[in-house]
Design a protein around this motif. Structure first.
Motif, short mmCIF file in Angstrom:
data_model
loop_
_atom_site.label_atom_id
_atom_site.label_comp_id
_atom_site.label_asym_id
_atom_site.label_seq_id
_atom_site.Cartn_x
_atom_site.Cartn_y
_atom_site.Cartn_z
N GLU A 16 0.83 -1.20 0.00
CA GLU A 16 0.00 0.00 0.00
C GLU A 16 0.87 1.26 0.00
OE1 GLU A 16 -3.32 2.24 2.78
OE2 GLU A 16 -2.82 0.16 3.20
N THR A 17 1.90 1.27 0.84
CA THR A 17 2.81 2.43 0.89
C THR A 17 3.53 2.61 -0.43
OG1 THR A 17 3.11 2.16 3.27
CG2 THR A 17 4.80 3.41 2.09
N LEU A 18 4.05 1.53 -1.00
CA LEU A 18 4.78 1.60 -2.26
C LEU A 18 3.90 2.18 -3.37
CD1 LEU A 18 7.21 0.96 -4.09
CD2 LEU A 18 6.23 -1.32 -4.40
N PHE A 19 2.68 1.69 -3.49
CA PHE A 19 1.81 2.17 -4.56
C PHE A 19 1.24 3.55 -4.27
CE2 PHE A 19 2.13 -2.32 -5.67
CZ PHE A 19 2.48 -2.18 -7.01
N ASN A 20 1.21 3.95 -3.02
CA ASN A 20 0.87 5.35 -2.72
C ASN A 20 1.96 6.28 -3.23
OD1 ASN A 20 -1.63 4.89 -1.54
ND2 ASN A 20 -0.81 4.80 0.53
N TRP A 21 3.22 5.85 -3.10
CA TRP A 21 4.35 6.65 -3.60
C TRP A 21 4.34 6.70 -5.13
CZ3 TRP A 21 8.57 3.89 -0.27
CH2 TRP A 21 8.54 4.41 1.03
N LEU A 22 4.11 5.53 -5.74
CA LEU A 22 4.16 5.44 -7.21
C LEU A 22 2.94 6.06 -7.88
CD1 LEU A 22 5.46 1.78 -7.62
CD2 LEU A 22 6.76 3.90 -7.90
N GLY A 23 1.87 6.09 -7.17
CA GLY A 23 0.60 6.55 -7.73
C GLY A 23 -0.35 5.37 -7.83
N GLN A 24 -1.61 5.67 -7.77
CA GLN A 24 -2.61 4.59 -7.76
C GLN A 24 -2.69 3.86 -9.09
OE1 GLN A 24 -4.29 3.47 -4.98
NE2 GLN A 24 -2.76 4.81 -4.06
N TRP A 25 -2.40 4.56 -10.18
CA TRP A 25 -2.51 3.93 -11.49
C TRP A 25 -1.16 3.97 -12.20
CZ3 TRP A 25 -6.42 0.99 -11.54
CH2 TRP A 25 -7.54 1.32 -10.80
N LEU A 26 -0.83 2.88 -12.84
CA LEU A 26 0.46 2.77 -13.53
C LEU A 26 0.26 2.60 -15.03
CD1 LEU A 26 2.16 0.30 -11.02
CD2 LEU A 26 2.38 2.78 -11.11
N ASP A 27 -0.81 3.16 -15.55
CA ASP A 27 -1.14 3.02 -16.97
C ASP A 27 0.05 3.31 -17.86
OD1 ASP A 27 -3.69 2.46 -16.12
OD2 ASP A 27 -4.49 4.45 -16.59
N GLY A 28 0.39 2.33 -18.70
CA GLY A 28 1.46 2.50 -19.67
C GLY A 28 2.86 2.30 -19.14
N HIS A 29 3.03 2.13 -17.86
CA HIS A 29 4.37 1.97 -17.29
C HIS A 29 4.82 0.51 -17.30
CE1 HIS A 29 4.85 6.07 -15.83
NE2 HIS A 29 3.56 6.03 -15.50
N ALA A 30 6.11 0.31 -17.08
CA ALA A 30 6.67 -1.04 -16.97
C ALA A 30 7.11 -1.27 -15.53
CB ALA A 30 7.86 -1.20 -17.92
N CYS A 31 7.06 -2.50 -15.10
CA CYS A 31 7.42 -2.87 -13.73
C CYS A 31 8.32 -4.09 -13.78
CB CYS A 31 6.16 -3.17 -12.93
SG CYS A 31 6.47 -3.84 -11.28
N LEU A 32 9.36 -4.08 -12.96
CA LEU A 32 10.24 -5.23 -12.81
C LEU A 32 10.14 -5.74 -11.39
CD1 LEU A 32 12.50 -7.15 -13.75
CD2 LEU A 32 14.15 -5.35 -13.18
N ASP A 33 9.62 -6.95 -11.23
CA ASP A 33 9.54 -7.63 -9.93
C ASP A 33 10.69 -8.63 -9.93
OD1 ASP A 33 8.83 -8.77 -7.53
OD2 ASP A 33 6.76 -9.20 -8.10
N LEU A 34 11.86 -8.16 -9.51
CA LEU A 34 13.11 -8.89 -9.73
C LEU A 34 13.22 -10.17 -8.91
CD1 LEU A 34 15.64 -8.66 -11.42
CD2 LEU A 34 16.66 -7.31 -9.60
N PHE A 35 12.75 -10.17 -7.70
CA PHE A 35 12.75 -11.37 -6.86
C PHE A 35 11.27 -11.69 -6.60
CE2 PHE A 35 16.66 -9.08 -6.08
CZ PHE A 35 17.62 -10.08 -6.18
N ALA A 36 10.60 -12.22 -7.61
CA ALA A 36 9.14 -12.27 -7.64
C ALA A 36 8.50 -13.01 -6.47
CB ALA A 36 8.67 -12.88 -8.96
#
Length: 90
Positions: A16-36
């Motif tokens: 919740e904290t992470l996505f509050n920092w990033l913004g609620q919507w990530l439309d069009g962005h890329a995400c890397l979950d390196l240690f999934a």
């Protein structure tokens, strides 16, 4: 997820904290979950509109569980990589 002693899903509060920092919507962005691991961060990013999500996991059993989850959710923007995170970065 198969039980693994070193598999620790990211707690709800941290996500919740992470996505509050990033913004609620990530439309069009890329995400890397390196240690999934459980894939909680990557699937959360996908659910918030990320156009591409790459999850890297080195445990075959956990990777198989991630594949099942991706298919169940129909998350076509999620790319799964079976391998070492540091090798992936190279």
């Amino acid at each position: 997820m198969p039980p693994r002693p070193d598999l620790r899903p990211t707690p709800d509060r941290v996500r919740e904290t992470l996505f509050n920092w990033l913004g609620q919507w990530l439309d069009g962005h890329a995400c890397l979950d390196l240690f999934a691991g459980s894939g909680a961060l990557g699937f959360e990013a996908a659910s918030r509109g990320a156009a591409r999500v790459v999850m890297v996991e080195n445990d075959r059993g956990v990777f198989t569980a991630l594949e099942r989850t991706r298919n169940l959710l129909g998350a076509r923007q999620v790319e799964l990589v079976l391998g070492d995170a540091f090798d992936y970065l190279k």
